[in-house]
Design a protein around this motif. Structure first.
Motif, mmCIF file in Angstrom:
data_model
loop_
_atom_site.group_PDB
_atom_site.id
_atom_site.type_symbol
_atom_site.label_atom_id
_atom_site.label_comp_id
_atom_site.label_asym_id
_atom_site.label_seq_id
_atom_site.Cartn_x
_atom_site.Cartn_y
_atom_site.Cartn_z
ATOM 1 N N ILE A 22 44.315 41.317 46.868
ATOM 2 C CA ILE A 22 44.482 41.976 45.639
ATOM 3 C C ILE A 22 45.211 43.027 45.993
ATOM 4 N N HIS A 23 46.376 42.646 45.161
ATOM 5 C CA HIS A 23 48.039 43.949 45.741
ATOM 6 C C HIS A 23 48.351 44.265 43.718
ATOM 7 N N LYS A 24 47.630 45.903 44.092
ATOM 8 C CA LYS A 24 48.294 45.924 42.628
ATOM 9 C C LYS A 24 49.675 46.624 43.131
ATOM 10 N N LYS A 25 50.314 47.139 42.433
ATOM 11 C CA LYS A 25 51.721 48.034 42.065
ATOM 12 C C LYS A 25 51.971 47.649 40.422
ATOM 13 N N ASN A 26 52.154 49.332 40.112
ATOM 14 C CA ASN A 26 52.156 49.323 38.319
ATOM 15 C C ASN A 26 50.773 48.699 38.228
ATOM 16 N N ASN A 27 50.722 48.576 36.920
ATOM 17 C CA ASN A 27 49.357 48.215 36.723
ATOM 18 C C ASN A 27 49.477 46.870 36.455
ATOM 19 N N ARG A 28 49.715 45.869 37.358
ATOM 20 C CA ARG A 28 50.180 44.298 37.763
ATOM 21 C C ARG A 28 49.245 44.370 39.380
ATOM 22 N N TYR A 29 49.096 42.854 38.842
ATOM 23 C CA TYR A 29 47.984 42.694 40.353
ATOM 24 C C TYR A 29 48.291 41.108 40.618
ATOM 25 N N SER A 30 48.385 41.012 42.183
ATOM 26 C CA SER A 30 49.133 40.053 42.555
ATOM 27 C C SER A 30 47.242 38.939 43.014
ATOM 28 N N ILE A 31 47.325 38.002 43.123
ATOM 29 C CA ILE A 31 46.224 38.061 44.051
ATOM 30 C C ILE A 31 46.546 36.911 45.186
ATOM 31 N N GLU A 32 46.564 36.216 46.233
ATOM 32 C CA GLU A 32 46.609 35.659 47.197
ATOM 33 C C GLU A 32 45.133 35.253 47.532
ATOM 34 N N HIS A 33 44.874 34.045 47.657
ATOM 35 C CA HIS A 33 43.337 33.681 48.947
ATOM 36 C C HIS A 33 44.011 32.596 50.004
ATOM 37 N N LEU A 40 38.415 41.077 40.284
ATOM 38 C CA LEU A 40 39.426 39.923 39.548
ATOM 39 C C LEU A 40 39.331 38.815 41.421
ATOM 40 N N ALA A 41 38.761 39.458 41.983
ATOM 41 C CA ALA A 41 38.806 38.057 43.310
ATOM 42 C C ALA A 41 37.474 37.099 42.137
ATOM 43 N N VAL A 42 36.582 37.357 42.194
ATOM 44 C CA VAL A 42 35.415 36.708 41.298
ATOM 45 C C VAL A 42 35.417 35.700 40.300
ATOM 46 N N ASP A 43 36.746 36.702 39.254
ATOM 47 C CA ASP A 43 37.241 36.195 38.461
ATOM 48 C C ASP A 43 37.728 34.694 38.802
ATOM 49 N N PHE A 44 38.912 35.268 39.809
ATOM 50 C CA PHE A 44 39.675 34.018 40.426
ATOM 51 C C PHE A 44 39.241 33.240 40.583
ATOM 52 N N LEU A 45 37.892 33.382 41.889
ATOM 53 C CA LEU A 45 36.911 32.216 42.283
ATOM 54 C C LEU A 45 36.484 30.991 41.628
ATOM 55 N N LEU A 46 35.868 31.762 40.466
ATOM 56 C CA LEU A 46 35.450 31.257 39.730
ATOM 57 C C LEU A 46 36.216 30.095 38.694
ATOM 58 N N LYS A 47 37.973 30.786 37.918
ATOM 59 C CA LYS A 47 38.665 30.076 37.556
ATOM 60 C C LYS A 47 39.382 28.585 38.617
ATOM 61 N N ASN A 48 38.787 28.888 40.137
ATOM 62 C CA ASN A 48 38.809 27.973 40.623
ATOM 63 C C ASN A 48 37.979 27.116 41.181
ATOM 64 N N GLY A 49 36.654 26.753 40.347
ATOM 65 C CA GLY A 49 35.886 25.902 41.040
ATOM 66 C C GLY A 49 34.821 27.020 41.354
ATOM 67 N N TYR A 50 34.467 27.791 42.051
ATOM 68 C CA TYR A 50 33.675 28.549 42.539
ATOM 69 C C TYR A 50 32.524 28.781 42.114
#
Length: 119
Positions: A100-111, A14-24
């Motif tokens: 990455i915080h998992k709650k139930n089946n949802r993930y929240s991401i903070e950079h 998820l972190a890789v996907d997030f970084l790619l999405k944000n131009g890394y």
């Protein structure tokens, strides 16, 4: 493999996907040097981001970013220095944490950019 390992692997992806999405650009995953391991080495412009990924479930109470210890920071700095030398890079180096915080089946991401400086 334990559930915490599964959550950790999912968090790193998820972190890789997030970084790619944000131009890394992802240069390396799970880079090892001596006793250090860098989860993700990413590049954006002239900045090399050394990224520690921390993934936790909803049952974890402590602030996720606070779990990066001074010893871990020293190891990350050592590994980052070696990576720059080995690859003959002329870049600014920044140390980030992606939580990455998992709650139930949802993930929240903070950079958290520039999560720590140097020791």
């Amino acid at each position: 493999m334990g559930e915490h390992n599964d959550i950790g692997k999912k968090g790193e992806q998820l972190a890789v996907d997030f970084l790619l999405k944000n131009g890394y650009k992802i240069r390396c995953k799970n880079y090892r040097y001596l006793k250090a391991e860098v989860d993700i080495i990413a590049e954006k412009g002239t900045v090399l981001a050394i990224v520690e990924v921390k993934t936790r479930s909803s049952t974890f109470i402590e602030n996720i970013a606070d779990t990066v210890t001074p010893k871990k920071i020293k190891l990350l700095v050592l590994a980052a220095n070696q990576y720059v030398i080995d690859n003959d890079l002329d870049v600014d180096v920044r140390f980030d944490i992606v939580t990455i915080h998992k709650k139930n089946n949802r993930y929240s991401i903070e950079h958290l950019e520039n999560a720590f400086y140097h020791f």
